[in-house]
Write an enzyme that holds these catalytic residues in place. Structure first.
Site, PDB file in Angstrom:
ATOM      1  N   ARG B  21      -7.645 126.636  75.004  1.00 57.28           N
ATOM      2  CA  ARG B  21      -8.358 125.951  73.917  1.00 57.28           C
ATOM      3  C   ARG B  21      -9.750 126.550  73.720  1.00 57.28           C
ATOM      4  NH1 ARG B  21     -12.092 121.646  74.362  1.00 57.28           N
ATOM      5  NH2 ARG B  21     -12.150 120.157  72.631  1.00 57.28           N
ATOM      6  N   VAL B  23     -10.890 129.564  74.601  1.00 59.94           N
ATOM      7  CA  VAL B  23     -10.818 130.931  74.079  1.00 59.94           C
ATOM      8  C   VAL B  23     -10.553 130.907  72.575  1.00 59.94           C
ATOM      9  CG1 VAL B  23      -9.455 133.066  74.103  1.00 59.94           C
ATOM     10  CG2 VAL B  23     -10.092 131.970  76.274  1.00 59.94           C
ATOM     11  N   SER B  73       6.756 138.909  85.595  1.00 57.94           N
ATOM     12  CA  SER B  73       7.458 139.982  84.899  1.00 57.94           C
ATOM     13  C   SER B  73       7.674 141.189  85.800  1.00 57.94           C
ATOM     14  CB  SER B  73       6.644 140.398  83.663  1.00 57.94           C
ATOM     15  OG  SER B  73       7.217 141.552  83.081  1.00 57.94           O
ATOM     16  N   THR B 125      -5.234 129.532  89.216  1.00 56.88           N
ATOM     17  CA  THR B 125      -4.210 129.308  90.242  1.00 56.88           C
ATOM     18  C   THR B 125      -4.654 128.109  91.063  1.00 56.88           C
ATOM     19  OG1 THR B 125      -3.290 130.114  92.320  1.00 56.88           O
ATOM     20  CG2 THR B 125      -5.367 131.079  91.656  1.00 56.88           C
ATOM     21  N   ASP B 127      -4.194 127.891  94.163  1.00 55.10           N
ATOM     22  CA  ASP B 127      -4.279 128.278  95.575  1.00 55.10           C
ATOM     23  C   ASP B 127      -5.690 128.553  96.086  1.00 55.10           C
ATOM     24  OD1 ASP B 127      -1.573 127.993  95.993  1.00 55.10           O
ATOM     25  OD2 ASP B 127      -1.114 130.064  95.453  1.00 55.10           O
ATOM     26  N   ARG B 162       4.141 105.526 112.325  1.00 53.81           N
ATOM     27  CA  ARG B 162       4.935 106.715 112.268  1.00 53.81           C
ATOM     28  C   ARG B 162       4.059 107.912 111.903  1.00 53.81           C
ATOM     29  NH1 ARG B 162       9.285 105.567 108.078  1.00 53.81           N
ATOM     30  NH2 ARG B 162      10.708 104.653 109.589  1.00 53.81           N
ATOM     31  N   GLU B 222       2.458 125.806 103.312  1.00 62.64           N
ATOM     32  CA  GLU B 222       3.799 126.387 103.353  1.00 62.64           C
ATOM     33  C   GLU B 222       3.828 127.755 104.031  1.00 62.64           C
ATOM     34  OE1 GLU B 222       5.217 127.199  99.342  1.00 62.64           O
ATOM     35  OE2 GLU B 222       3.251 127.917  98.747  1.00 62.64           O
ATOM     36  N   LEU B 250       5.256 119.596  92.296  1.00 65.03           N
ATOM     37  CA  LEU B 250       4.436 118.441  91.937  1.00 65.03           C
ATOM     38  C   LEU B 250       2.963 118.824  91.871  1.00 65.03           C
ATOM     39  CD1 LEU B 250       4.655 115.355  91.662  1.00 65.03           C
ATOM     40  CD2 LEU B 250       4.334 115.169  94.110  1.00 65.03           C
ATOM     41  N   GLN B 251       2.548 119.704  92.791  1.00 67.35           N
ATOM     42  CA  GLN B 251       1.141 120.096  92.900  1.00 67.35           C
ATOM     43  C   GLN B 251       0.661 120.959  91.737  1.00 67.35           C
ATOM     44  OE1 GLN B 251       0.500 121.355  97.289  1.00 67.35           O
ATOM     45  NE2 GLN B 251       2.703 121.138  96.999  1.00 67.35           N
TER      46      GLN B 251
END
Lengths: 319, 319, 319, 319
Positions: B21, B23, B73, B125, B127, B162, B222, B250-251
């Site tokens: 938006r 840009v 790609s 990203t 991450d 638990r 992970e 989900l993340q």
């Protein structure tokens, strides 16, 4: 063994509990006894002081508000009040206090320091208006709360081709309005830092409407005047129907965001480290992504520079 | 008049729409024509390019994902594929491209730049593993998503005494696990940056249990291995019942947080400013709370220094 | 003065705290002493019983999980275990117990009733699989949690033209999957109540793709088999890339929705009214929007009729 | 082939988009052409009618507001206006209309039916004040929005030992206030259905304070008068500091809850089934958990019986 107290003062902000938890647990880990003062400076004067264990601060990291409660204390502004507060600390053998709060609480911390009590101050307020830090504790949560509200109000503004005005907190600071405004794509934002001319706002609204876009969101900081008044003036001058929402104390509550929880944890830990190293009279901040500790008597500058430049971004990106 | 294209590539992240938006709207405001490339580098090769108006990016600021869609790609890794991509741009008269994505997308942008196309890369990203920036676009949202999930899982872990293990994203980077871990008060975090000894984890769990606290939250990135495997090993070695949740994609979704929306808006605007000033081959970042633009050929350092120190805070504050 | 105990048993569900609060406060208001049993039937056997005041249940209405904790008790299945449980109640002078839980807990309540203890059972489970009620406590919250997760996963599925499969709770009941499926506009739902032929699913996916829609959401109830397995079979048969998320215990936590809070309050109040009127051995339900109380020995039918018809709606409305 | 139009009218409510989606997709599935009327009855008069495809209603299930927009039309109250509306329908060959809205919209639907247009009315309003149904579309979402706001305000009310008053929607109906009040554990609720004596409220507040609980939440429905006024009267009579929040249109927006999405889907499907079977002049409802269709000329009773009994529960459970 060192005795440290922690208190929250002034308006509460999300993340205060996180900082309390960090002070208590890091303090105990380093061999201190940690005490909670209940009810801010007023509670200090009244001696509402209780020793806290690591468990006492369990299950609070995700809760809004402050488990220690807070207050605005008139008595603490008097010499007599402060003298009594100091006596209460002495009676418990407490030499140092972590104060979590906004500018008023910081003033209090300075006075306590002047009375000989070692203090560190954590900037806890949603207003993001404190010197020496780019971000205050609770600000990120408050902005997200406003954005969520604005997203909802946009739904219904669109449905009705209507203008929605949201009055947000900020007496002297437009930080919440500016950040939330950019984040929700508001069409206009009214803040203390920028002179407000209602003609400009109306011109912008008219341009949008000419352009086929008939719904808009306006954010206004409470410091500029009542949202309802601004809405009436728009109605009177341009005939547009404006619906006002006053978010009020809604902005103070809620589970803190991740950023506020991380910041509160880091500041709480740092406050204990400073005090146990004998470094006192320090206001914490985050500058350039690093935790900093300003001396109370140093000149401390305002660091939230970006805010006004956000107004330009908002203006340019909304159509 | 300048023609700018924008594409999103690699894994999507919340806030990509915000940057698109910005840009588009800033580009048009400054007199450019702006084009959207659909489907990342693959779409570029196929010529899926469409001119965008200011309205085309309305109503997307609060939506997760990317309206331009994305891909990984294989063809763009070949010379032939890239040559075809460049021809597609030339056919539309487009000289510059804003690439929004992670490290793989950044490699692509460098290659496009080497082919003579002016590029700017926005670190998009979840991450938080890109050089030259303290924060990537989408990271704040992903951390909040994990924290919200962890808060829910803690409810039920407490009810059942638990251990709950949550596997979160992060192949080479433990940023999400570390930030979310501090923010949710996790008892333990397993990340690629820190050597993991299961004995330490079990010792910590045993200490908690001896201390009367029988529920715990473990976060594992992970990249360290499957959460289910770690749970089995804990069960085998210590007999504890561990329930695993795999948050997975989900993340990646969800409405972006205020911080991500502000960051995406600022970066989108800056990308256009650079390109219209003729400054190209730049990777954007945020360092010391300022927008920076690194030259592709400069050495660009990793800036997310705080992460590992968070592990200590987490360790010390959880009991 | 009557002495009433309350316990939560089996898997926890959001809203259990609300029901506990209602039992305690309504009980005290009507002149009873109310006791909390900690740790379900297992805790009852061990005599973990504590008198509760009105204040003890303050600040829990919005919290997931159960403050009384819960368990699955093997010992309570034995005569000896139950005898001991009854002795614990007698030792405290408690004649009646409100049991909050699912089908297993209901079996326990019947056995307790058979031993001479007055019981009322509140259907507390997210699974919506109990007889005599259209809705169980926690179901509405769990469905909303799944829908929120699915909304996020759809963002990223759209960005990548990908299929997302979400495994949700439900061993014998597809209620969560069916309700959440209609609510999130899932393209397919796999539940124990309806025979699953993978060919049908693949045909549906193929039709969507032919029609230009390349992203889909599939919900599968855990009772039908592992989500990861189904994803592999789709991959093997049709070559589609399917990303799996296992929500797991995430679905059990979280602040209860308004509907669950109202339902839990009404049932908690009703349970006390029944016991103080001497009506015992009753399973509560909500049928035709009215609170009902079934006798344990009456035939109690399944009332969640709508579920399977939802499958047709889902099928017809997704494209 | 049958031609069906769908319109939304009056105040928007979350879930309207869900019902629109269901009407369009079920209609097309059964061989009808489906048209959207933009801007409610006003748009109908102006002929803002557009054929909709299945894709046109994709990606809206989770969005608040109404994609068709809405209005309150003065012209439709005149014979001339209605005649013009009917001509617009005839010009497009449309014989039947699904109207989604509140009581005013229902009146409009009756008039349209009287003019010979086949109509079915779906009760879409957050107020839960329509006859023939236990629940209106959007009510569940609005109540959850209020409860979330109240949970946040309670955080800060507790921190400051303060009374928070929240003004919620409801001109003639206290449904939102009553449901949300029970759900958030409000200490008091002020609604049109129950005579309000400020002395009772103050007595309750005084009792709480005597009992050591100094923070409270009061919910008041807008129909009883301005929240700010009530706050002033409390201040004047008892000296308590009350902070007021006016939620306003916030309550109208937001992603619909699962329950509203399921209800909207079921009603949308049912509306199409009725019209294609030639059953017209029907107001839909949900009674005893079953979809019902009342004839316009039948006496239709109010079905939201539970509301006032909730006031007793609220009173008894808050302390």
């Amino acid at each position: 063994m060192r005795k440290i107290a922690v208190l929250t003062s002034g308006g509460d902000s999300p993340g205060m509990n996180v900082a309390i938890r960090a002070v208590v647990r890091e303090g105990i880990r380093l061999g201190c006894e940690v005490f909670g003062v209940y009810g801010g400076y007023e509670g200090l004067i009244e001696g509402r002081i209780k020793r806290l264990s690591e468990r006492d601060v369990g299950g609070i990291i995700h809760r809004g508000g402050t488990m220690l409660q807070t207050s605005r204390s008139e008595r603490f502004r008097t010499e007599e009040g402060r003298a009594r507060a100091v006596r209460q600390l002495q009676a418990s053998g407490i030499e140092s206090v972590v104060v979590i709060g906004g500018n008023g609480s910081f003033e209090g911390a300075k006075k306590l320091e002047a009375e000989g009590v070692a203090t560190v101050c954590i900037p806890g307020t949603i207003d993001n208006d404190m010197p020496g830090t780019e971000m205050t504790l609770g600000f990120d949560t408050a902005v997200n709360t406003v954005v969520e509200a604005a997203d909802r109000i946009r739904d219904t503004s669109f449905s009705h081709d209507r203008i929605g005005l949201i009055e947000v907190m900020g007496r002297n600071s437009g930080s919440i309005a500016l950040w939330a405004g950019v984040a929700c794509g508001a069409e206009y934002v009214i803040v203390p830092e920028i002179e407000f001319r209602i003609e400009d706002l109306i011109r912008k609204l008219q341009a949008s409407i000419r352009d086929g876009k008939r719904h808009s969101i306006i954010l206004s900081a409470e410091g500029v005047g009542s949202g309802a008044d601004i809405a009436s003036r728009i109605k009177a001058m341009a005939g547009y129907d404006v619906r006002t929402t006053v978010l009020g104390h809604l902005q103070r509550g809620g589970s803190p965001t991740a950023a506020d929880r991380v910041l509160g944890s880091r500041w709480g830990v740092e406050a204990v480290h400073l005090l146990t190293r004998g470094e006192r009279g320090r206001l914490l901040g985050i500058v350039s992504n690093k935790i900093v500790a300003h001396r109370y008597d140093d000149p401390i500058r305002q660091e939230n520079h970006n805010d006004v430049s956000l107004a330009t971004i908002l203006q340019n990106l909304s159509i």
